[in-house]
Scaffold this active site. Sequence first.
Site, PDB file in Angstrom:
ATOM      1  N   HIS A  18      13.147   4.008  46.667  1.00 26.73           N
ATOM      2  CA  HIS A  18      13.300   3.467  48.464  1.00 26.73           C
ATOM      3  C   HIS A  18      12.241   3.042  48.934  1.00 26.73           C
ATOM      4  O   HIS A  18      11.746   3.829  48.856  1.00 26.73           O
ATOM      5  CB  HIS A  18      13.826   4.894  49.190  1.00 26.73           C
ATOM      6  CG  HIS A  18      15.200   6.408  48.748  1.00 26.73           C
ATOM      7  ND1 HIS A  18      15.891   6.078  50.064  1.00 26.73           N
ATOM      8  CD2 HIS A  18      15.225   7.179  48.060  1.00 26.73           C
ATOM      9  CE1 HIS A  18      17.190   7.252  48.529  1.00 26.73           C
ATOM     10  NE2 HIS A  18      16.455   7.209  47.857  1.00 26.73           N
ATOM     11  N   HIS A  23      15.703   5.208  41.028  1.00 23.19           N
ATOM     12  CA  HIS A  23      15.533   4.537  42.062  1.00 23.19           C
ATOM     13  C   HIS A  23      14.765   4.942  42.857  1.00 23.19           C
ATOM     14  O   HIS A  23      14.655   5.858  43.149  1.00 23.19           O
ATOM     15  CB  HIS A  23      16.837   4.829  42.852  1.00 23.19           C
ATOM     16  CG  HIS A  23      17.035   5.865  43.268  1.00 23.19           C
ATOM     17  ND1 HIS A  23      18.253   6.531  42.589  1.00 23.19           N
ATOM     18  CD2 HIS A  23      17.321   6.474  44.597  1.00 23.19           C
ATOM     19  CE1 HIS A  23      18.781   7.451  43.527  1.00 23.19           C
ATOM     20  NE2 HIS A  23      17.911   7.632  44.987  1.00 23.19           N
ATOM     21  N   HIS A  70      20.602   8.496  38.398  1.00 22.96           N
ATOM     22  CA  HIS A  70      19.717   7.022  38.210  1.00 22.96           C
ATOM     23  C   HIS A  70      19.130   6.666  38.340  1.00 22.96           C
ATOM     24  O   HIS A  70      18.316   6.555  40.251  1.00 22.96           O
ATOM     25  CB  HIS A  70      20.571   6.155  38.500  1.00 22.96           C
ATOM     26  CG  HIS A  70      20.411   4.418  37.646  1.00 22.96           C
ATOM     27  ND1 HIS A  70      21.716   3.426  36.731  1.00 22.96           N
ATOM     28  CD2 HIS A  70      19.956   3.567  37.385  1.00 22.96           C
ATOM     29  CE1 HIS A  70      21.738   3.173  36.213  1.00 22.96           C
ATOM     30  NE2 HIS A  70      19.749   3.357  36.843  1.00 22.96           N
ATOM     31  N   ASN A  85      12.602  10.285  45.497  1.00 23.24           N
ATOM     32  CA  ASN A  85      13.413  12.138  45.034  1.00 23.24           C
ATOM     33  C   ASN A  85      13.925  12.046  43.676  1.00 23.24           C
ATOM     34  O   ASN A  85      14.155  11.344  42.861  1.00 23.24           O
ATOM     35  CB  ASN A  85      14.628  12.400  46.244  1.00 23.24           C
ATOM     36  CG  ASN A  85      14.485  12.010  47.353  1.00 23.24           C
ATOM     37  OD1 ASN A  85      13.471  12.342  47.912  1.00 23.24           O
ATOM     38  ND2 ASN A  85      15.353  11.253  47.963  1.00 23.24           N
TER      39      ASN A  85
HETATM   40  P1  5GP Z   1      18.397   9.827  45.924  1.00 15.02           P
HETATM   41  O1  5GP Z   1      18.997  11.179  47.372  1.00 15.02           O
HETATM   42  O2  5GP Z   1      19.470   9.565  45.417  1.00 15.02           O
HETATM   43  O3  5GP Z   1      17.384   9.533  46.225  1.00 15.02           O
HETATM   44  O4  5GP Z   1      19.312   8.430  47.204  1.00 15.02           O
HETATM   45  C1  5GP Z   1      20.720   8.176  46.867  1.00 15.02           C
HETATM   46  C2  5GP Z   1      20.670   7.039  47.736  1.00 15.02           C
HETATM   47  O5  5GP Z   1      21.574   6.063  47.417  1.00 15.02           O
HETATM   48  C3  5GP Z   1      21.101   7.383  49.427  1.00 15.02           C
HETATM   49  O6  5GP Z   1      20.585   6.838  50.381  1.00 15.02           O
HETATM   50  C4  5GP Z   1      22.550   7.470  49.666  1.00 15.02           C
HETATM   51  O7  5GP Z   1      22.828   6.508  50.988  1.00 15.02           O
HETATM   52  C5  5GP Z   1      22.724   6.197  48.566  1.00 15.02           C
HETATM   53  N1  5GP Z   1      24.091   5.800  48.519  1.00 15.02           N
HETATM   54  C6  5GP Z   1      24.896   6.327  47.561  1.00 15.02           C
HETATM   55  N2  5GP Z   1      25.591   5.758  47.517  1.00 15.02           N
HETATM   56  C7  5GP Z   1      26.037   4.712  47.403  1.00 15.02           C
HETATM   57  C8  5GP Z   1      26.445   3.357  47.210  1.00 15.02           C
HETATM   58  O8  5GP Z   1      27.925   3.760  46.586  1.00 15.02           O
HETATM   59  N3  5GP Z   1      26.091   1.893  48.020  1.00 15.02           N
HETATM   60  C9  5GP Z   1      24.290   1.997  47.903  1.00 15.02           C
HETATM   61  N4  5GP Z   1      24.159   0.926  48.843  1.00 15.02           N
HETATM   62  N5  5GP Z   1      23.789   3.179  48.278  1.00 15.02           N
HETATM   63  C10 5GP Z   1      24.656   4.153  48.460  1.00 15.02           C
HETATM   64 ZN    ZN Z   2      23.369   5.007  36.123  1.00 10.48          ZN
END
Ligand code: 5GP
Ligand code: ZN
Length: 105
Positions: free
Chosen positions: A98, A96, A94, A83
Site C-alpha cells: 500500500h 501487495h 496476492h 499486511n
Molecule cells: P490487504 O488488507 O490485503 O493488505 O489489502 C487489500 C486491499 O485491496 C484493501 O485495501 C481493499 O480495499 C483492496 N481491494 C480489494 N479488492 C479490490 C478490487 O477489486 N479492486 C481494487 N482496486 N482494490 C481492491
Molecule cells: Zn494473484
Amino acid sequence: MTDCIFCKIINGDFNTEFVYENEYLVVFKDLHPKAPIHLLVVPKVHVESLNELEDEKLMAELFKGIKAVTKKIGLKSYNLHVNTGKEAGQEVMHMHIHILGKDKK
Ligand code: 5GP
Ligand code: ZN
C-alpha cells in the site's frame, strides 16, 4: 491464479486503470481508499504474501516501482504498508504494497 482478484485485475478482467505499469508490476487505486491517495503496488506474478516472496530482483523492482509511480504523480511524502498474513489483516492473498499519501491528487 484463476480465483485471485489481483491476478484478474492484472489480466485486465475488470478494465482497472493502472496508474503505473511495467514488466514486473502494476499500480492501481485501492477500491476503498484509507487516505486521500491510496495506491496498491502489485507484482504481476502471483506470490501469496511477503513470506513467500523469494525473488530478490522482484523485491528491488517493487521498490523501484514505488519510486517511479510516486515521482510520476508528484507524491513526495507517503507511507508504505504491507499486511502479511491473515492475522495481520491481509485480505487479498496476492502480495501487495500500500502507498498512502495525504496530498490531494
Ligand atoms: P490487504 O488488507 O490485503 O493488505 O489489502 C487489500 C486491499 O485491496 C484493501 O485495501 C481493499 O480495499 C483492496 N481491494 C480489494 N479488492 C479490490 C478490487 O477489486 N479492486 C481494487 N482496486 N482494490 C481492491
Ligand atoms: Zn494473484
